[in-house]
Design an enzyme around this catalytic site. Structure first.
Site, mmCIF file in Angstrom:
data_model
loop_
_atom_site.group_PDB
_atom_site.id
_atom_site.type_symbol
_atom_site.label_atom_id
_atom_site.label_comp_id
_atom_site.label_asym_id
_atom_site.label_seq_id
_atom_site.Cartn_x
_atom_site.Cartn_y
_atom_site.Cartn_z
ATOM 1 N N ASP A 132 0.847 -1.205 0.000
ATOM 2 C CA ASP A 132 0.000 0.000 0.000
ATOM 3 C C ASP A 132 0.882 1.255 0.000
ATOM 4 O O ASP A 132 0.632 2.202 0.735
ATOM 5 C CB ASP A 132 -0.931 -0.005 1.230
ATOM 6 C CG ASP A 132 -2.089 0.992 1.072
ATOM 7 O OD1 ASP A 132 -2.713 1.339 2.093
ATOM 8 O OD2 ASP A 132 -2.333 1.437 -0.074
ATOM 9 N N LYS A 134 2.079 4.650 -0.953
ATOM 10 C CA LYS A 134 1.517 5.852 -1.589
ATOM 11 C C LYS A 134 1.966 7.045 -0.749
ATOM 12 O O LYS A 134 2.346 6.870 0.423
ATOM 13 C CB LYS A 134 -0.019 5.760 -1.630
ATOM 14 C CG LYS A 134 -0.677 5.523 -0.287
ATOM 15 C CD LYS A 134 -2.163 5.270 -0.426
ATOM 16 C CE LYS A 134 -2.805 4.971 0.916
ATOM 17 N NZ LYS A 134 -4.231 4.678 0.786
ATOM 18 N N ASN A 137 1.143 7.354 2.846
ATOM 19 C CA ASN A 137 1.750 6.393 3.782
ATOM 20 C C ASN A 137 3.247 6.610 3.922
ATOM 21 O O ASN A 137 3.979 5.710 4.318
ATOM 22 C CB ASN A 137 1.475 4.953 3.314
ATOM 23 C CG ASN A 137 0.080 4.509 3.682
ATOM 24 O OD1 ASN A 137 -0.590 5.148 4.497
ATOM 25 N ND2 ASN A 137 -0.387 3.445 3.053
#
Ligand SMILES: COc1cc(O)cc(Nc2ccc(C(=O)Nc3ccc4c(c3)C[NH2+]CC4)cc2)c1
Length: 336
Positions: A132, A134, A137
């Site tokens: 995840d 991105k 994050n």
């Protein structure tokens, strides 16, 4: 302000600094050291079938000790809540940093991207995929160093990084073609794609694949076609192209990435693999702790090594160690 008895005397909660999904993140002070931390608070009833992800993430974070991975200090579980005590990244989200500057000059983008590569190479080396990646994050600390966060979707295939995964997860905008197609995929390869989207966002200030309609977004991702703004250098375009390969077999590997000319240009050394997964014993920190709790350095260290690394003693040790690594004096709040 909601009071949580489980935190009483250990952490003083302050403002909310993040929220979303099934968790909210609040700024807090670690009472024994006065250090700021971020506490991710999750209600078990809201978690539902995501409950196993919390345990997966905690297990991953107990192993992942890296300067560009947000540190987990303590986990507190009560009948109704999980509290994850995490490193406070006072610089906030990388996403806001890019928006603020419109886009980053190549030099700054390279500095950030090398830190991301270092963290992802370390994770992959230990058999973990983030899945995840991105800008939301990726956080910044006060020295503008990057910290990867949110390992709720990370995977450690039992058969190692060559084993295929099937769960579709993460945000479509950053998701690799094979993942959105529901095909079997390798965690390492989808992370490389997401890093390509991240690098594009750093250098361009907007996303390579974006559309309000999910169907059109999918079509763009599967086409692998994106704009190349005039300001991108030849090497940047080549690097992004090697990461945003629709066919995962043709995509650059994390090892090739560490040695790519764009990464090593300006005499930057290739990104090195950090293998640390153990705490190092620091007697100055142990002495600071023993001055308060009255136990000997040896006893404190023994209890630390026997613990599950998510208790208050571990949090105190790690916070004092981080303070020392930042060149600050070691102090423990005396009982007032
Ligand atoms: C491993 O690290 C994790 C794992 C996880 O599941 C969640 C998090 N979440 C965090 C989210 C935010 C922060 C944080 O420090 N946010 C922050 C700090 C300062 C500022 C902001 C946010 C936003 N306004 C500017 C100032 C820390 C952990 C981590």
């Amino acid at each position: 302000m909601v009071r949580y008895t489980a935190l009483k005397g250990l952490y003083d909660l302050e403002k909310t600094i993040g929220s979303g999904g099934f968790a909210k993140v609040k700024l807090a002070t670690h009472v024994a050291t006065g250090e700021k931390v971020a506490i991710k608070i999750m209600e078990k009833t809201t978690l539902g079938e995501d409950l196993p992800r919390v345990k997966l993430e905690v297990e991953a974070l107990k192993t992942l000790l890296h300067q560009h991975i947000c540190r987990l200090y303590q986990v507190i579980e009560t009948e109704n809540h999980y509290f994850m005590v995490l490193e406070y990244c006072s610089g906030g989200e990388l996403f806001d940093h890019i928006v603020e500057k419109n886009r980053l000059p190549e030099i700054e983008a390279r500095r950030f991207f090398c830190q991301i590569i270092s963290a992802v190479a370390y994770m992959h080396n230990l058999g973990y995929a983030h899945r995840d990646l991105k800008p939301e994050n990726v956080l910044l600390d006060k020295e503008e160093n990057l910290k990867l966060i949110d390992f709720g979707l990370c995977a450690k295939p039992k058969m190692g990084m060559q084993a295929h995964l099937y769960t579709s997860c993460g945000s479509p905008t950053y998701a690799a073609p094979e993942l959105i197609m529901g095909k079997k995929y390798l965690g390492s390869e989808v992370d490389i794609w997401s890093m390509g989207v991240l690098l594009y966002a750093l250098l361009c200030g907007f996303l390579p694949f974006d559309d309000n309609s999910l169907e059109n977004l999918y079509k763009k991702i599967l086409s692998g076609k994106y704009e190349e703004p005039y300001w991108l250098s030849h090497d940047s375009k080549a690097l992004i192209k090697s990461m945003l390969q629709v066919d995962p077999v043709k995509r650059i590997t994390i090892h090739e990435l560490c040695h790519h000319p764009w990464i090593t240009s300006n005499s930057l050394k290739p990104v090195v693999f950090i293998h640390k997964t153990k705490f190092e014993k620091d007697d100055e920190v142990l002495s600071t702790m023993s001055a308060i709790c009255g136990e000997s350095n040896t006893d404190i260290w023994k209890k630390l090594m026997r613990s599950d690394r998510t208790d208050y003693r571990t949090a105190t040790y790690l916070l004092l160690l981080d303070r020392k690594l930042r060149g600050l004096s070691l102090k423990i709040a005396t009982k007032s």
